[in-house]
Design a protein around this motif. Structure first.
Motif, PDB file in Angstrom:
ATOM      1  N   TYR A  99       0.837  -1.210   0.000  1.00  0.00           N
ATOM      2  CA  TYR A  99       0.000   0.000   0.000  1.00  0.00           C
ATOM      3  C   TYR A  99       0.869   1.257   0.000  1.00  0.00           C
ATOM      4  O   TYR A  99       0.598   2.209  -0.725  1.00  0.00           O
ATOM      5  CB  TYR A  99      -0.928   0.019   1.209  1.00  0.00           C
ATOM      6  N   MET A 100       1.910   1.259   0.824  1.00  0.00           N
ATOM      7  CA  MET A 100       2.788   2.432   0.895  1.00  0.00           C
ATOM      8  C   MET A 100       3.506   2.666  -0.434  1.00  0.00           C
ATOM      9  O   MET A 100       3.644   3.816  -0.870  1.00  0.00           O
ATOM     10  CB  MET A 100       3.799   2.262   2.037  1.00  0.00           C
ATOM     11  N   THR A 101       3.934   1.590  -1.062  1.00  0.00           N
ATOM     12  CA  THR A 101       4.599   1.709  -2.365  1.00  0.00           C
ATOM     13  C   THR A 101       3.642   2.284  -3.401  1.00  0.00           C
ATOM     14  O   THR A 101       4.016   3.156  -4.191  1.00  0.00           O
ATOM     15  CB  THR A 101       5.131   0.331  -2.814  1.00  0.00           C
ATOM     16  N   ALA A 102       2.403   1.815  -3.405  1.00  0.00           N
ATOM     17  CA  ALA A 102       1.409   2.315  -4.361  1.00  0.00           C
ATOM     18  C   ALA A 102       1.106   3.794  -4.118  1.00  0.00           C
ATOM     19  O   ALA A 102       1.026   4.581  -5.075  1.00  0.00           O
ATOM     20  CB  ALA A 102       0.131   1.486  -4.268  1.00  0.00           C
ATOM     21  N   ILE A 103       0.961   4.185  -2.866  1.00  0.00           N
ATOM     22  CA  ILE A 103       0.682   5.589  -2.547  1.00  0.00           C
ATOM     23  C   ILE A 103       1.862   6.467  -2.947  1.00  0.00           C
ATOM     24  O   ILE A 103       1.684   7.528  -3.563  1.00  0.00           O
ATOM     25  CB  ILE A 103       0.346   5.754  -1.047  1.00  0.00           C
ATOM     26  N   ALA A 104       3.077   6.034  -2.613  1.00  0.00           N
ATOM     27  CA  ALA A 104       4.276   6.809  -2.980  1.00  0.00           C
ATOM     28  C   ALA A 104       4.396   6.918  -4.498  1.00  0.00           C
ATOM     29  O   ALA A 104       4.775   7.971  -5.024  1.00  0.00           O
ATOM     30  CB  ALA A 104       5.521   6.163  -2.376  1.00  0.00           C
ATOM     31  N   SER A 105       4.061   5.846  -5.201  1.00  0.00           N
ATOM     32  CA  SER A 105       4.103   5.849  -6.660  1.00  0.00           C
ATOM     33  C   SER A 105       3.099   6.857  -7.234  1.00  0.00           C
ATOM     34  O   SER A 105       3.415   7.605  -8.156  1.00  0.00           O
ATOM     35  CB  SER A 105       3.808   4.449  -7.194  1.00  0.00           C
ATOM     36  N   ALA A 106       1.894   6.866  -6.688  1.00  0.00           N
ATOM     37  CA  ALA A 106       0.874   7.817  -7.148  1.00  0.00           C
ATOM     38  C   ALA A 106       1.343   9.248  -6.907  1.00  0.00           C
ATOM     39  O   ALA A 106       1.171  10.125  -7.772  1.00  0.00           O
ATOM     40  CB  ALA A 106      -0.448   7.559  -6.430  1.00  0.00           C
ATOM     41  N   TRP A 107       1.935   9.474  -5.753  1.00  0.00           N
ATOM     42  CA  TRP A 107       2.431  10.808  -5.403  1.00  0.00           C
ATOM     43  C   TRP A 107       3.551  11.219  -6.358  1.00  0.00           C
ATOM     44  O   TRP A 107       3.542  12.316  -6.902  1.00  0.00           O
ATOM     45  CB  TRP A 107       2.921  10.795  -3.962  1.00  0.00           C
ATOM     46  N   ALA A 108       4.501  10.322  -6.574  1.00  0.00           N
ATOM     47  CA  ALA A 108       5.652  10.625  -7.438  1.00  0.00           C
ATOM     48  C   ALA A 108       5.221  10.870  -8.892  1.00  0.00           C
ATOM     49  O   ALA A 108       5.843  11.674  -9.599  1.00  0.00           O
ATOM     50  CB  ALA A 108       6.654   9.472  -7.386  1.00  0.00           C
ATOM     51  N   ARG A 109       4.162  10.212  -9.329  1.00  0.00           N
ATOM     52  CA  ARG A 109       3.695  10.377 -10.707  1.00  0.00           C
ATOM     53  C   ARG A 109       2.701  11.521 -10.854  1.00  0.00           C
ATOM     54  O   ARG A 109       2.189  11.772 -11.942  1.00  0.00           O
ATOM     55  CB  ARG A 109       3.080   9.068 -11.211  1.00  0.00           C
ATOM     56  N   GLY A 110       2.406  12.221  -9.754  1.00  0.00           N
ATOM     57  CA  GLY A 110       1.516  13.372  -9.822  1.00  0.00           C
ATOM     58  C   GLY A 110       0.044  13.027  -9.966  1.00  0.00           C
ATOM     59  O   GLY A 110      -0.756  13.876 -10.366  1.00  0.00           O
ATOM     60  N   LEU A 111      -0.335  11.792  -9.625  1.00  0.00           N
ATOM     61  CA  LEU A 111      -1.749  11.424  -9.685  1.00  0.00           C
ATOM     62  C   LEU A 111      -2.502  12.138  -8.566  1.00  0.00           C
ATOM     63  O   LEU A 111      -1.957  12.386  -7.498  1.00  0.00           O
ATOM     64  CB  LEU A 111      -1.920   9.911  -9.540  1.00  0.00           C
ATOM     65  N   ARG A 112      -3.736  12.457  -8.815  1.00  0.00           N
ATOM     66  CA  ARG A 112      -4.584  13.117  -7.810  1.00  0.00           C
ATOM     67  C   ARG A 112      -5.725  12.161  -7.481  1.00  0.00           C
ATOM     68  O   ARG A 112      -6.801  12.259  -8.069  1.00  0.00           O
ATOM     69  CB  ARG A 112      -5.093  14.449  -8.330  1.00  0.00           C
ATOM     70  N   ILE A 113      -5.428  11.225  -6.562  1.00  0.00           N
ATOM     71  CA  ILE A 113      -6.409  10.195  -6.215  1.00  0.00           C
ATOM     72  C   ILE A 113      -6.585  10.101  -4.701  1.00  0.00           C
ATOM     73  O   ILE A 113      -5.718  10.510  -3.927  1.00  0.00           O
ATOM     74  CB  ILE A 113      -6.011   8.806  -6.772  1.00  0.00           C
ATOM     75  N   ASP A 114      -7.723   9.550  -4.323  1.00  0.00           N
ATOM     76  CA  ASP A 114      -7.982   9.160  -2.941  1.00  0.00           C
ATOM     77  C   ASP A 114      -7.411   7.756  -2.809  1.00  0.00           C
ATOM     78  O   ASP A 114      -7.616   6.918  -3.685  1.00  0.00           O
ATOM     79  CB  ASP A 114      -9.490   9.163  -2.702  1.00  0.00           C
ATOM     80  N   CYS A 115      -6.710   7.478  -1.747  1.00  0.00           N
ATOM     81  CA  CYS A 115      -6.041   6.176  -1.623  1.00  0.00           C
ATOM     82  C   CYS A 115      -7.016   5.005  -1.633  1.00  0.00           C
ATOM     83  O   CYS A 115      -6.642   3.896  -1.970  1.00  0.00           O
ATOM     84  CB  CYS A 115      -5.163   6.132  -0.376  1.00  0.00           C
ATOM     85  N   GLY A 116      -8.258   5.227  -1.242  1.00  0.00           N
ATOM     86  CA  GLY A 116      -9.217   4.132  -1.193  1.00  0.00           C
ATOM     87  C   GLY A 116      -9.023   3.255   0.030  1.00  0.00           C
ATOM     88  O   GLY A 116      -9.584   2.159   0.100  1.00  0.00           O
ATOM     89  N   CYS A 117      -8.274   3.719   0.994  1.00  0.00           N
ATOM     90  CA  CYS A 117      -7.951   2.907   2.166  1.00  0.00           C
ATOM     91  C   CYS A 117      -9.183   2.580   3.014  1.00  0.00           C
ATOM     92  O   CYS A 117      -9.271   1.504   3.575  1.00  0.00           O
ATOM     93  CB  CYS A 117      -6.919   3.633   3.021  1.00  0.00           C
ATOM     94  N   PHE A 118     -10.088   3.513   3.109  1.00  0.00           N
ATOM     95  CA  PHE A 118     -11.287   3.314   3.922  1.00  0.00           C
ATOM     96  C   PHE A 118     -12.538   3.597   3.096  1.00  0.00           C
ATOM     97  O   PHE A 118     -13.454   4.278   3.532  1.00  0.00           O
ATOM     98  CB  PHE A 118     -11.239   4.195   5.171  1.00  0.00           C
ATOM     99  N   GLY A 119     -12.559   3.080   1.883  1.00  0.00           N
ATOM    100  CA  GLY A 119     -13.718   3.242   1.024  1.00  0.00           C
ATOM    101  C   GLY A 119     -13.449   4.153  -0.154  1.00  0.00           C
ATOM    102  O   GLY A 119     -12.372   4.731  -0.286  1.00  0.00           O
ATOM    103  N   SER A 120     -14.407   4.283  -0.982  1.00  0.00           N
ATOM    104  CA  SER A 120     -14.408   5.062  -2.227  1.00  0.00           C
ATOM    105  C   SER A 120     -13.108   4.912  -3.003  1.00  0.00           C
ATOM    106  O   SER A 120     -12.899   3.925  -3.655  1.00  0.00           O
ATOM    107  CB  SER A 120     -14.783   6.516  -1.972  1.00  0.00           C
ATOM    108  N   GLY A 121     -12.219   5.874  -2.945  1.00  0.00           N
ATOM    109  CA  GLY A 121     -11.004   5.826  -3.749  1.00  0.00           C
ATOM    110  C   GLY A 121     -11.271   6.397  -5.126  1.00  0.00           C
ATOM    111  O   GLY A 121     -12.343   6.913  -5.406  1.00  0.00           O
TER     112      GLY A 121
END
Length: 171
Positions: A99-121
């Motif tokens: 999960y941490m790797t995926a979040i860091a990857s999204a951050w590094a690539r400039g994605l603007r997403i909700d992590c989806g950790c506790f729903g939605s995403g």
């Protein structure tokens, strides 16, 4: 300094690692259960959350998305009742690192997403800002808890203790 002390030739586990492990197991179990239950009622949203990271092929996202809430609920229940604690803590550690790797990857690539950790995403609404730093700090703390529980799986109020006949294992 070990968590094991000897008194009259009988090994006894000091209480602080036992209580620390119990607290960590219960916190980790509650977090997994909460995360899984918020997603299990809308598995399509879970697939959207996995898809938003843009890391997996669509066919894999279609399998991983609905599987994660089920795994999280299973881990939560097993940790809360204290069954297979070390194995659950190790799986939790791996999952938290992923999960941490995926979040860091999204951050590094400039994605603007909700992590989806506790729903939605998925993609954030216009004007909403990602909270990657906070999510990584939270997940880092949970990873540390999982590693501590894996190191000291023996705790109070656990089925593992009943199954072991009350034996104390080397911590």
């Amino acid at each position: 300094m070990t968590a094991l002390e000897t008194e009259a030739g009988v090994a006894r586990v000091r209480s602080w690692p036992v209580w620390l492990s119990t607290a960590g197991r219960l916190v980790l179990g509650a977090v997994w259960l909460a995360a899984g239950l918020t997603k299990i009622t809308d598995l399509d949203a879970s697939v959207r959350a996995v898809r938003a990271y843009r890391l997996l092929p669509e066919a894999v996202a279609q399998v991983v998305g609905p599987s994660l809430p089920l795994l999280e609920v299973l881990l939560g229940v097993l940790l809360l009742v204290g069954l297979g604690v070390r194995a659950c803590a190790l799986v939790s550690s791996v999952l938290m690192a992923v999960y941490m790797t995926a979040i860091a990857s999204a951050w590094a690539r400039g994605l603007r997403i909700d992590c989806g950790c506790f729903g939605s995403g998925g993609d954030l609404a216009a004007g909403a800002s990602p909270t990657y730093g906070t999510e990584l700090l939270r997940d880092s703390a949970l990873l540390l808890v999982a590693l501590l529980v894996a190191r000291w799986p023996l705790g109070r109020f656990a089925i593992d203790g009943l199954l072991s006949g009350g034996r104390k294992e080397r911590a």
